[in-house]
Design a protein around this motif. Structure first.
Motif, PDB file in Angstrom:
ATOM      1  N   LYS A 130      -7.856  36.310  -0.747  1.00 28.27           N
ATOM      2  CA  LYS A 130      -9.043  36.031  -1.300  1.00 28.27           C
ATOM      3  C   LYS A 130      -9.159  34.149  -1.842  1.00 28.27           C
ATOM      4  O   LYS A 130     -10.187  33.540  -1.467  1.00 28.27           O
ATOM      5  CB  LYS A 130      -9.062  36.617  -2.935  1.00 28.27           C
ATOM      6  CG  LYS A 130     -10.484  36.273  -3.549  1.00 28.27           C
ATOM      7  CD  LYS A 130     -10.457  37.105  -5.015  1.00 28.27           C
ATOM      8  CE  LYS A 130     -11.727  36.748  -5.655  1.00 28.27           C
ATOM      9  NZ  LYS A 130     -11.731  37.515  -7.055  1.00 28.27           N
ATOM     10  N   ALA A 160      -0.150  42.712  -3.908  1.00 27.15           N
ATOM     11  CA  ALA A 160      -0.956  41.976  -4.967  1.00 27.15           C
ATOM     12  C   ALA A 160      -1.033  40.538  -4.698  1.00 27.15           C
ATOM     13  O   ALA A 160      -1.823  40.091  -4.547  1.00 27.15           O
ATOM     14  CB  ALA A 160      -0.499  42.347  -6.380  1.00 27.15           C
ATOM     15  N   MET A 208      -5.099  49.068  -3.235  1.00 30.56           N
ATOM     16  CA  MET A 208      -4.151  49.146  -4.163  1.00 30.56           C
ATOM     17  C   MET A 208      -4.128  50.669  -4.995  1.00 30.56           C
ATOM     18  O   MET A 208      -3.162  51.048  -5.354  1.00 30.56           O
ATOM     19  CB  MET A 208      -4.493  48.040  -5.536  1.00 30.56           C
ATOM     20  CG  MET A 208      -3.601  48.033  -6.609  1.00 30.56           C
ATOM     21  SD  MET A 208      -1.900  47.532  -5.988  1.00 30.56           S
ATOM     22  CE  MET A 208      -2.132  45.742  -5.495  1.00 30.56           C
ATOM     23  N   GLN A 209      -5.484  51.160  -5.220  1.00 33.39           N
ATOM     24  CA  GLN A 209      -5.325  52.515  -5.555  1.00 33.39           C
ATOM     25  C   GLN A 209      -4.677  53.447  -4.621  1.00 33.39           C
ATOM     26  O   GLN A 209      -3.870  54.625  -5.260  1.00 33.39           O
ATOM     27  CB  GLN A 209      -6.945  52.947  -5.882  1.00 33.39           C
ATOM     28  CG  GLN A 209      -7.889  52.248  -7.023  1.00 33.39           C
ATOM     29  CD  GLN A 209      -7.223  52.706  -8.279  1.00 33.39           C
ATOM     30  OE1 GLN A 209      -6.706  53.632  -8.376  1.00 33.39           O
ATOM     31  NE2 GLN A 209      -7.136  51.716  -9.201  1.00 33.39           N
ATOM     32  N   HIS A 235      -3.166  40.120  -1.541  1.00 31.91           N
ATOM     33  CA  HIS A 235      -4.709  40.086  -1.631  1.00 31.91           C
ATOM     34  C   HIS A 235      -5.095  38.874  -2.406  1.00 31.91           C
ATOM     35  O   HIS A 235      -6.216  38.263  -2.027  1.00 31.91           O
ATOM     36  CB  HIS A 235      -4.660  41.164  -2.743  1.00 31.91           C
ATOM     37  CG  HIS A 235      -4.506  42.578  -2.202  1.00 31.91           C
ATOM     38  ND1 HIS A 235      -4.597  43.673  -2.626  1.00 31.91           N
ATOM     39  CD2 HIS A 235      -4.503  43.115  -0.974  1.00 31.91           C
ATOM     40  CE1 HIS A 235      -4.603  45.051  -2.153  1.00 31.91           C
ATOM     41  NE2 HIS A 235      -4.510  44.374  -0.675  1.00 31.91           N
ATOM     42  N   ASP A 275     -12.933  42.174  -2.596  1.00 30.07           N
ATOM     43  CA  ASP A 275     -12.475  42.799  -3.845  1.00 30.07           C
ATOM     44  C   ASP A 275     -12.705  44.375  -3.873  1.00 30.07           C
ATOM     45  O   ASP A 275     -11.512  44.883  -4.337  1.00 30.07           O
ATOM     46  CB  ASP A 275     -13.195  42.231  -5.180  1.00 30.07           C
ATOM     47  CG  ASP A 275     -12.998  40.797  -5.399  1.00 30.07           C
ATOM     48  OD1 ASP A 275     -11.892  40.196  -5.048  1.00 30.07           O
ATOM     49  OD2 ASP A 275     -13.925  40.318  -6.087  1.00 30.07           O
ATOM     50  N   LEU A 276     -13.523  44.807  -3.282  1.00 27.49           N
ATOM     51  CA  LEU A 276     -13.729  46.446  -3.009  1.00 27.49           C
ATOM     52  C   LEU A 276     -12.558  46.700  -2.126  1.00 27.49           C
ATOM     53  O   LEU A 276     -12.046  47.921  -2.311  1.00 27.49           O
ATOM     54  CB  LEU A 276     -15.068  46.765  -2.549  1.00 27.49           C
ATOM     55  CG  LEU A 276     -16.213  46.462  -3.838  1.00 27.49           C
ATOM     56  CD1 LEU A 276     -17.542  46.826  -2.966  1.00 27.49           C
ATOM     57  CD2 LEU A 276     -15.896  47.256  -5.030  1.00 27.49           C
ATOM     58  N   LYS A 277     -12.322  46.075  -1.124  1.00 26.01           N
ATOM     59  CA  LYS A 277     -11.352  46.546  -0.130  1.00 26.01           C
ATOM     60  C   LYS A 277     -10.021  46.452  -0.843  1.00 26.01           C
ATOM     61  O   LYS A 277      -9.252  47.273  -0.695  1.00 26.01           O
ATOM     62  CB  LYS A 277     -11.499  45.731   0.927  1.00 26.01           C
ATOM     63  CG  LYS A 277     -10.459  45.945   1.990  1.00 26.01           C
ATOM     64  CD  LYS A 277     -10.527  45.105   3.269  1.00 26.01           C
ATOM     65  CE  LYS A 277      -9.305  45.242   4.289  1.00 26.01           C
ATOM     66  NZ  LYS A 277      -9.286  44.077   5.627  1.00 26.01           N
ATOM     67  N   HIS A 278      -9.727  45.362  -1.637  1.00 24.98           N
ATOM     68  CA  HIS A 278      -8.502  45.243  -1.948  1.00 24.98           C
ATOM     69  C   HIS A 278      -8.123  46.512  -3.232  1.00 24.98           C
ATOM     70  O   HIS A 278      -7.240  46.748  -3.402  1.00 24.98           O
ATOM     71  CB  HIS A 278      -8.342  43.606  -2.840  1.00 24.98           C
ATOM     72  CG  HIS A 278      -8.150  42.824  -1.948  1.00 24.98           C
ATOM     73  ND1 HIS A 278      -8.222  41.558  -2.202  1.00 24.98           N
ATOM     74  CD2 HIS A 278      -7.893  42.849  -0.317  1.00 24.98           C
ATOM     75  CE1 HIS A 278      -8.033  40.654  -0.973  1.00 24.98           C
ATOM     76  NE2 HIS A 278      -7.773  41.390   0.007  1.00 24.98           N
ATOM     77  N   HIS A 279      -9.150  46.905  -3.957  1.00 25.64           N
ATOM     78  CA  HIS A 279      -9.238  47.922  -5.068  1.00 25.64           C
ATOM     79  C   HIS A 279      -8.772  49.136  -4.429  1.00 25.64           C
ATOM     80  O   HIS A 279      -7.880  49.515  -4.907  1.00 25.64           O
ATOM     81  CB  HIS A 279     -10.379  47.745  -5.734  1.00 25.64           C
ATOM     82  CG  HIS A 279     -10.509  48.792  -6.943  1.00 25.64           C
ATOM     83  ND1 HIS A 279      -9.640  48.556  -7.823  1.00 25.64           N
ATOM     84  CD2 HIS A 279     -11.018  49.812  -6.862  1.00 25.64           C
ATOM     85  CE1 HIS A 279     -10.071  49.672  -8.764  1.00 25.64           C
ATOM     86  NE2 HIS A 279     -10.855  50.481  -8.058  1.00 25.64           N
ATOM     87  N   ARG A 280      -9.492  49.420  -3.232  1.00 28.18           N
ATOM     88  CA  ARG A 280      -9.147  50.742  -2.716  1.00 28.18           C
ATOM     89  C   ARG A 280      -7.775  50.482  -2.140  1.00 28.18           C
ATOM     90  O   ARG A 280      -7.091  51.900  -2.324  1.00 28.18           O
ATOM     91  CB  ARG A 280      -9.985  51.002  -1.611  1.00 28.18           C
ATOM     92  CG  ARG A 280     -11.624  51.226  -1.933  1.00 28.18           C
ATOM     93  CD  ARG A 280     -12.407  51.703  -0.547  1.00 28.18           C
ATOM     94  NE  ARG A 280     -12.406  50.712   0.373  1.00 28.18           N
ATOM     95  CZ  ARG A 280     -13.420  50.088   0.581  1.00 28.18           C
ATOM     96  NH1 ARG A 280     -14.257  49.979  -0.243  1.00 28.18           N
ATOM     97  NH2 ARG A 280     -13.155  49.238   1.479  1.00 28.18           N
ATOM     98  N   GLN A 330     -17.022  39.984  -2.762  1.00 26.42           N
ATOM     99  CA  GLN A 330     -17.437  41.334  -3.671  1.00 26.42           C
ATOM    100  C   GLN A 330     -16.842  42.042  -2.558  1.00 26.42           C
ATOM    101  O   GLN A 330     -16.280  43.050  -3.012  1.00 26.42           O
ATOM    102  CB  GLN A 330     -18.764  41.115  -3.932  1.00 26.42           C
ATOM    103  CG  GLN A 330     -18.930  42.618  -4.770  1.00 26.42           C
ATOM    104  CD  GLN A 330     -20.549  42.951  -5.101  1.00 26.42           C
ATOM    105  OE1 GLN A 330     -21.276  42.111  -4.684  1.00 26.42           O
ATOM    106  NE2 GLN A 330     -20.692  43.887  -5.723  1.00 26.42           N
TER     107      GLN A 330
END
Length: 537
Positions: free
Chosen positions: A186, A179, A159-160, A182, A152-157, A149
């Motif tokens: 994972k 991508a 990518m944003q 990432h 995933d938050l790190k990858h989301h930041r 989890q």
């Protein structure tokens, strides 16, 4: 070959068969009666007959041996040929006895486990050990999920940040590579955690087997020298075991009604039917909890262990898609998560069983293709077969595969029935010729062959409710399934000596109370209930 030899006693003589096929005592009584001798000569006559038969049998054996050896002495047979023949026979006998008499390690452990579980209070020790191991696996799963989890938050930041920048700063190739990186990160983290969890389960499995063998030695082979060395590797716990229903199970809102029905015209058979509103996976989830240094274990879990290697097993039907591998938002994925939360000490893991099933599926689909090639291409059967076998790793609607489990709450065997979920959920009605109902019939047939006496199945052929499933739709679907089920149950007498005597009909947990009551009234209209006799005094 038998022959007759004269036997003489006192002044009497008679011909007796060699070899003797009657007991010496019986011979003695017959001769006393035939020769009209006094009874007190019985011991002497019996001893004389015994010596006579021993002597004649030895003479006959010597003659047979002489006849067998004489060709060899005269050079008519080769010694090496005889030795080769005897060597071949001895090797075949050894291979046969080795294959027939030696049980497998799984059979030895299963018999030992049953003996230990039914001896004294050993079940408390095993349940306590099971809870300790289950807690260890759950901790590892929580750590894995927490790290995934956070990743995933790190990858989301990351990518944003890339997406929010101007398009000319980061080209499309950079975004695709990010991508992909990432996803690889994972997969690498998830793979390491899964390897650690698998290794922990293997270690627990070996420790559990050692503990069972230790308890067996304590119960049946006391003062064993291996006992102390094994005991050092077994973790101990100050917790005590209590067989009781947990508070969460008491607060569950579950509706249930039972029926005792009779089927058959002349030779009637009794069956137990239960209509239950609950989640299908409630029969699989372990509801073990801890309260005030006490482990609260449901009595159903103990009963499941007690009957694990008996002829009264419990089965459950899960409706699954055509693809065997797990997919997201699927009840099979939820079931896999339930299996993953604890170690299966007796059978291979669920993932390992699915791998074996995939190999069997490819062979089965190849056999179907070969069979369909011999059928006329214009026939309906050929068209159905070709359309259902576009991919070798897909099952056909109505197929089912079986998995075995010892770490579930109330289930030993799970039948995964392949259905077309979208078709069963739609407003269009199905008929009694539907492939899913034929699959249900085949499952009942397998239950009769393999000692499955309790079967839990989804009455509406779905595990949850949707807006399209109105009350008339529910009643009509339930009536169709109940009528088909009644016909299948009447066929049970021709399938074998055993029969599935208890059938649990489960409806989704979000079904309305009013609809459940209407279903409860529908069952007696299709099945004839047993009449009770009231005696008045």
């Amino acid at each position: 070959m038998g022959r007759q030899v004269p036997f003489t006693y006192s002044n009497h003589t008679i011909l007796l068969d060699i070899p003797n096929k009657i007991s010496i005592s019986e011979h003695t009584y017959r001769l006393i009666d035939q020769w009209q001798l006094p009874v007190f000569v019985f011991p002497k006559l019996q001893e004389a007959l015994r010596l006579f038969f021993n002597e004649q049998i030895q003479i006959a054996a010597d003659e047979i041996t002489q006849l067998a050896v004489e060709p060899l002495i005269k050079g008519q047979l080769e010694l090496q040929t005889i030795l080769d023949q005897w060597f071949k026979l001895v090797q075949e006998f050894k291979a046969y006895t080795h294959h027939q008499e030696r049980p497998s390690d799984e059979q030895i452990f299963s018999n030992t486990f049953q003996n230990v579980l039914h001896t004294g209070t050993n079940y408390e020790i095993l349940l306590q050990l099971e809870y300790v191991y289950q807690s260890e696996i759950e901790d590892l799963l929580k750590q894995r999920d927490k790290q995934l989890q956070d990743l995933d938050l790190k990858h989301h930041r990351e990518m944003q940040e890339v997406i929010n920048e101007p398009t000319n700063k980061y080209p499309d190739v950079f975004v695709r590579n990010l991508a992909q990186k990432h996803m690889e990160d994972k997969q690498s983290v998830e793979g390491r955690w899964n390897s650690s969890i698998t290794a922990a389960k293997d270690h627990q499995k070996q420790q559990f087997k050692d503990r069972v063998m230790q308890l067996y030695e304590q119960s049946f082979v006391s003062n064993s020298p291996k006992m102390n060395s094994r005991q050092q590797a077994i973790p101990s716990s100050p917790l005590s075991v209590m067989i009781a229903v947990s508070d969460t199970a008491v607060n569950e809102r579950r509706l249930e009604t039972s029926y005792t029905v009779q089927l058959g015209a002349q030779l009637k058979s009794m069956y137990n039917l239960r209509l239950i509103r609950c989640d299908m996976l409630d029969y699989c989830r372990l509801k073990t909890t801890k309260k005030d240094n006490k482990i609260l274990i449901e009595p159903q879990r103990l009963q499941t262990l007690m009957s694990l290697f008996s002829n009264a097993l419990c089965g459950l039907i899960l409706l699954v898609p055509k693809r065997i591998r797990l997919t997201t938002a699927d009840i099979k994925e939820e079931f896999a998560n339930v299996c993953e939360r604890s170690t299966d000490f007796h059978f291979p893991s669920f993932e390992h069983q699915l791998t074996n099933i995939e190999e069997c599926l490819q062979q089965a689909n190849q056999a179907r293709l070969t069979a369909s090639a011999n059928v006329d291409s214009n026939s309906l059967t050929s068209k159905q077969s070709d359309s259902s076998l576009e991919e070798p790793n897909l099952c056909s609607v109505g197929d089912f595969y079986v998995t075995r489990h010892s770490n579930l709450s109330e289930v030993h065997v799970v039948y995964h029935l392949v259905v077309n979920d979208s078709a069963l959920r739609s407003s269009s009605e199905i008929t009694s010729r539907h492939a899913a109902l034929f699959g249900l019939r085949n499952i009942l047939k397998e239950c009769c062959k393999h000692d499955i006496t309790t079967l839990t199945l989804p009455l509406l052929l779905t595990h949850d409710m949707t807006e399209e499933m109105t009350i008339p739709w529910v009643l009509k679907r339930a009536e169709l399934v109940l009528k088909c089920l009644k016909g299948f149950m009447m066929e049970m007498g021709t399938w074998g000596t055993n029969r599935c005597s208890t059938i649990q009909l489960v409806v989704p947990k979000n079904l309305l109370d009013q609809t459940f009551l209407q279903l409860a009234d529908l069952v007696p209209t299709i099945f004839r209930e047993s009449r009770t006799v009231t005696l008045q005094f």
